[in-house]
Design an enzyme around this catalytic site. Structure first.
Site, PDB file in Angstrom:
ATOM      1  N   ASN A 128       0.874  -1.183   0.000  1.00 48.60           N
ATOM      2  CA  ASN A 128       0.000   0.000   0.000  1.00 48.60           C
ATOM      3  C   ASN A 128       0.906   1.227   0.000  1.00 48.60           C
ATOM      4  O   ASN A 128       1.493   1.560   1.026  1.00 48.60           O
ATOM      5  CB  ASN A 128      -0.886  -0.041   1.260  1.00 48.60           C
ATOM      6  CG  ASN A 128      -1.700   1.235   1.437  1.00 48.60           C
ATOM      7  OD1 ASN A 128      -1.771   2.059   0.526  1.00 48.60           O
ATOM      8  ND2 ASN A 128      -2.312   1.390   2.609  1.00 48.60           N
ATOM      9  N   TRP A 129       1.010   1.850  -1.169  1.00 49.84           N
ATOM     10  CA  TRP A 129       1.928   2.999  -1.294  1.00 49.84           C
ATOM     11  C   TRP A 129       1.347   4.279  -0.694  1.00 49.84           C
ATOM     12  O   TRP A 129       2.016   5.286  -0.640  1.00 49.84           O
ATOM     13  CB  TRP A 129       2.306   3.199  -2.761  1.00 49.84           C
ATOM     14  CG  TRP A 129       3.552   2.432  -3.134  1.00 49.84           C
ATOM     15  CD1 TRP A 129       3.938   1.219  -2.641  1.00 49.84           C
ATOM     16  CD2 TRP A 129       4.579   2.832  -4.050  1.00 49.84           C
ATOM     17  NE1 TRP A 129       5.127   0.843  -3.188  1.00 49.84           N
ATOM     18  CE2 TRP A 129       5.551   1.795  -4.063  1.00 49.84           C
ATOM     19  CE3 TRP A 129       4.779   3.943  -4.872  1.00 49.84           C
ATOM     20  CZ2 TRP A 129       6.709   1.873  -4.859  1.00 49.84           C
ATOM     21  CZ3 TRP A 129       5.921   3.998  -5.670  1.00 49.84           C
ATOM     22  CH2 TRP A 129       6.875   2.976  -5.654  1.00 49.84           C
ATOM     23  N   GLU A 139      -7.108   5.133   7.494  1.00 50.29           N
ATOM     24  CA  GLU A 139      -6.818   6.536   7.155  1.00 50.29           C
ATOM     25  C   GLU A 139      -7.977   7.145   6.377  1.00 50.29           C
ATOM     26  O   GLU A 139      -8.304   8.323   6.558  1.00 50.29           O
ATOM     27  CB  GLU A 139      -5.484   6.609   6.381  1.00 50.29           C
ATOM     28  CG  GLU A 139      -4.307   6.361   7.314  1.00 50.29           C
ATOM     29  CD  GLU A 139      -3.073   5.731   6.680  1.00 50.29           C
ATOM     30  OE1 GLU A 139      -2.949   5.732   5.439  1.00 50.29           O
ATOM     31  OE2 GLU A 139      -2.225   5.225   7.453  1.00 50.29           O
ATOM     32  N   GLY A 148       4.815   1.067   4.727  1.00 48.99           N
ATOM     33  CA  GLY A 148       6.189   1.578   4.598  1.00 48.99           C
ATOM     34  C   GLY A 148       7.148   0.605   3.939  1.00 48.99           C
ATOM     35  O   GLY A 148       7.964   1.005   3.084  1.00 48.99           O
TER      36      GLY A 148
HETATM   37  P1  PGA Z   1       2.541   0.142   7.643  1.00 47.33           P
HETATM   38  O1  PGA Z   1       1.110   0.452   6.981  1.00 47.33           O
HETATM   39  O2  PGA Z   1       3.017  -1.178   7.090  1.00 47.33           O
HETATM   40  O3  PGA Z   1       3.415   1.294   7.200  1.00 47.33           O
HETATM   41  O4  PGA Z   1       2.339   0.104   9.113  1.00 47.33           O
HETATM   42  C1  PGA Z   1       0.172  -0.569   6.764  1.00 47.33           C
HETATM   43  C2  PGA Z   1      -1.099   0.005   6.176  1.00 47.33           C
HETATM   44  O5  PGA Z   1      -1.521   1.091   6.579  1.00 47.33           O
HETATM   45  O6  PGA Z   1      -1.722  -0.617   5.285  1.00 47.33           O
END
Ligand code: PGA
Length: 249
Positions: A8-9, A93, A228
């Site tokens: 997931n960018w 988010e 990330g």
């Molecule tokens: P993260 O994000 O691996 O940077 O914790 C995961 C996500 O929000 O899908």
């Protein structure tokens, strides 16, 4: 079940990053036992699809309508048209920043299905909800409200992402992950019958090359949604390797 590893960018990436995407596409090809791909900003989908046609590409949200007066929004049909084969829906988010409700996520999931996009439906509790002992109820309520009544493993998977673990470097204990994924599995079977056994349940939140092997060995953890650590091939590939080994075992 084959493992699924989806990057997931988020709001990262421009045309200058196409070579990085191509490196990730090459890494993905090295692990044919894993179902993997990258969910990119919508602005990059067409270009990435043309540059790395072998890579499964997804969007990160879609509107519930197919077209119309919805300034700034993108439909499932448009994602498909741009070259996407999947879409993340209900990421925490999006739920937090755009006020998306469970009902919104369910409507988006139906739109994704109609456009033949595979949906990755995110659920997860906040730290306060976990501290109050409500994590399981919160997550199961989200499952109940966000998944279409009729669905199966070919149409969607669930991603359990505790909000407090996203981008923080913190992850739940293996026991907590096992308990939550087990509870989600039971609810999927209650809702969808035998078909619920095959619906993938990904873990997301600070998954990386160091912890992926342990996380993916937990019962009912069918893969990962990676933020990330999906931005660079060097960080993403160890997660693919961990998923591949589990699959062979
Ligand atoms: P993260 O994000 O691996 O940077 O914790 C995961 C996500 O929000 O899908």
């Amino acid at each position: 079940m084959r493992k699924r590893v989806i990057g997931n960018w988020k709001m990262n990436g421009t045309i200058a990053d196409l070579p990085k995407i191509a490196q990730i596409a090459a890494a993905v090809m090295r692990y044919p036992n894993v179902d993997s791909g990258l969910c990119l900003p919508a602005t990059l989908i067409s270009a990435a699809h043309a540059y790395s046609p072998q890579l499964q590409i997804g969007g990160q949200d879609c509107h519930m309508q197919e077209a119309g007066a919805h300034t700034g929004c993108i439909s499932a049909a448009m994602l498909l048209d741009a070259g996407a084969s999947m879409v993340i829906l209900g990421h925490s988010e999006c739920r937090a920043e755009q006020g998306q409700s469970d009902a919104d996520v369910r409507a988006k999931a139906l739109a994704a299905m109609q456009s033949n996009l595979f949906a990755i439906i995110c659920v997860g509790e906040s730290e306060a909800q976990r501290d109050l002992g409500n994590a399981e109820k919160v997550v199961l309520d989200q499952i109940e409200g966000s998944l279409p009544d009729i669905c199966d493993a070919a149409m969607l998977c669930v991603a359990y992402e505790p909000i407090w673990a996203i981008g923080t470097g913190r992850i739940p204990s293996s026991q907590d992950v096992e308990n939550m994924h087990g509870a989600i599995r039971s609810r999927l079977i209650e809702r969808q019958g035998e078909g619920g056994k095959n619906i993938g349940i990904l873990y997301g939140g600070s998954m990386n090359g160091e912890n992926a092997g342990e996380l993916m060995a937990i019962p009912n953890v069918d893969g990962g949604l990676i933020g990330g650590a999906s931005l660079l091939m060097e960080k993403f590939e160890p997660i693919l390797a961990a998923a591949n080994i589990e699959d062979i075992i």
